[in-house]
Design an enzyme around this catalytic site. Sequence first.
Site, PDB file in Angstrom:
ATOM      1  N   GLY A 262       1.101  -1.166   0.096  1.00  0.00           N
ATOM      2  CA  GLY A 262      -0.151  -0.294  -0.010  1.00  0.00           C
ATOM      3  C   GLY A 262       0.942   0.932   0.106  1.00  0.00           C
ATOM      4  N   CYS A 329     -12.150  21.168  17.941  1.00  0.00           N
ATOM      5  CA  CYS A 329     -12.158  21.247  19.342  1.00  0.00           C
ATOM      6  C   CYS A 329     -11.974  20.001  20.214  1.00  0.00           C
ATOM      7  CB  CYS A 329     -13.225  21.586  20.034  1.00  0.00           C
ATOM      8  SG  CYS A 329     -13.815  23.763  19.876  1.00  0.00           S
ATOM      9  N   GLU A 330     -10.683  19.734  20.514  1.00  0.00           N
ATOM     10  CA  GLU A 330      -9.643  18.534  20.505  1.00  0.00           C
ATOM     11  C   GLU A 330      -8.151  18.711  20.689  1.00  0.00           C
ATOM     12  OE1 GLU A 330     -10.650  14.325  21.751  1.00  0.00           O
ATOM     13  OE2 GLU A 330     -12.354  15.668  20.707  1.00  0.00           O
TER      14      GLU A 330
HETATM   15  C1  LIG Z   1      -2.616  -2.757   4.755  1.00  0.00           C
HETATM   16  C2  LIG Z   1      -2.331  -3.834   4.201  1.00  0.00           C
HETATM   17  C3  LIG Z   1      -1.500  -4.076   3.688  1.00  0.00           C
HETATM   18  C4  LIG Z   1      -1.108  -2.485   3.124  1.00  0.00           C
HETATM   19  O1  LIG Z   1       0.077  -2.259   3.974  1.00  0.00           O
HETATM   20  P1  LIG Z   1       1.450  -1.585   3.459  1.00  0.00           P
HETATM   21  O2  LIG Z   1       1.735  -1.096   5.016  1.00  0.00           O
HETATM   22  O3  LIG Z   1       0.720  -0.072   3.560  1.00  0.00           O
HETATM   23  O4  LIG Z   1       2.443  -1.252   2.599  1.00  0.00           O
HETATM   24  C5  LIG Z   1      -1.202  -5.261   3.192  1.00  0.00           C
HETATM   25  N1  LIG Z   1      -2.148  -6.362   3.315  1.00  0.00           N
HETATM   26  C6  LIG Z   1      -3.090  -6.142   3.985  1.00  0.00           C
HETATM   27  C7  LIG Z   1      -3.266  -7.998   4.147  1.00  0.00           C
HETATM   28  C8  LIG Z   1      -3.080  -5.600   4.918  1.00  0.00           C
HETATM   29  O5  LIG Z   1      -3.829  -4.856   5.827  1.00  0.00           O
END
Ligand SMILES: *Cc1c(COP(=O)(O)O)cnc(C)c1O
Length: 400
Positions: A262, A329-330
């Site tokens: 990700g 407000c936090e």
């Molecule tokens: C969140 C997640 C990812 C991605 O993780 P990153 O740290 O953003 O690369 C991959 N596989 C699963 C199952 C996830 O939950």
Amino acid sequence: MQQLDNEQLIQTAQQFGTPLYIYHSEKITEQHQKLKAAFYKPNTKIFFACKALTNISILTHIKNIGCNIDCSSINEVKLAIHVGFSTKNILYTSNGIAFKEIEEAKKLGVNITIDSLSNLAKFGEKFGNTYPLSLRIRPNIMGGGNLQISTGHDESKFGIPVTQLDQILQTVQQHNINVEGLHIHTGSDIDDIEVFIKGIEVLFEILHHFPNLKFIDLGSGFKVKYKATDKGTDINLLAQKIYEDFENHPAAKDLEIWFEPGKFLVSESGYFITQVNVIKHNEEATFIGIDSGFNHLIRPMFYGSYHTIKNISNPLGEAKEYAVVGNLCETDTFAWQRKIEETKEGDYLCFYNAGAYGFEMSSNFNSRFKPAEVLFKNNEPYLIRKRDEFEDLLHKQIMI
Ligand SMILES: *Cc1c(COP(=O)(O)O)cnc(C)c1O
């Protein structure tokens, strides 16, 4: 290296207003190419973990550069189908979901990873060996930047603990379930390659129990640099070690290897631009109050993430120590005792590495609007999500 410059960022902020998320499509392409170069073998498949950033224009770009997609909910699966991913390139890594979502994913025809014995048994009872599955195994090892973003250890809710292998095998055999994949994902921000290697060892010890195995999914957690002193995951070294491990194991050398990055793909492509509302001097700190809060970028408050922050309106200004805070407000402190170029009201502050889990985790807390999103392509900014308007706050509410 693909990067947007201060002038581009400021002009875009002036054109579309702040707070504003800006993404750079060529940077996403560059990151994808880095992965493809490191993991060069044709048996390796990359799935973008889209929970990091799901704007449909981003997903379309991801599809167009030939990347596959990993989803965390049935709605993400539907978004992926909506933008035209072929179902064989969609993976649904479910966790703790209702069985009916698994049925729905099966009906849509996507790859499914199951992460509980209970859903595995339900699947077996209903579908037997008619649809292939992969299993998320919890390897009981510690990996990742901190406890909140670690998912493979023995107190984590994720996956089926490897210690329950007997029960897994009993369920699989009882219903003749077709297990084509084994999956692990031990956390986020993993810079220690040994964590991946240990995970592979755990899977190698059990894979002979699964004669139909076609792939091993090693998840992700590839770390990117958030500041100059950070050490990112060395993906070239990682690829070399993983390929070596697979080649040296007779039962693994013909398997596909899947990954689900990700952050690695989108983190650095994102810039979050805010404007300074107020400067407050007091005994403990000089506060820079910006036109945002954890309603727009929650990572620093939620799990202590560090984002580099620069005053892009005064890039040559002398660095001074500030606390960067929001307008909620936090308590919403983005950074404490942080050196930033001298800042005055009206300046633009840019948060870097804002592509992953930025907009995606935003909310309407304090009845404030969610920011707009812009995508740069060929040096042109395109609006890909409008800023909320007052109507949006009322849209789903019912007055009785
Ligand atoms: C969140 C997640 C990812 C991605 O993780 P990153 O740290 O953003 O690369 C991959 N596989 C699963 C199952 C996830 O939950």
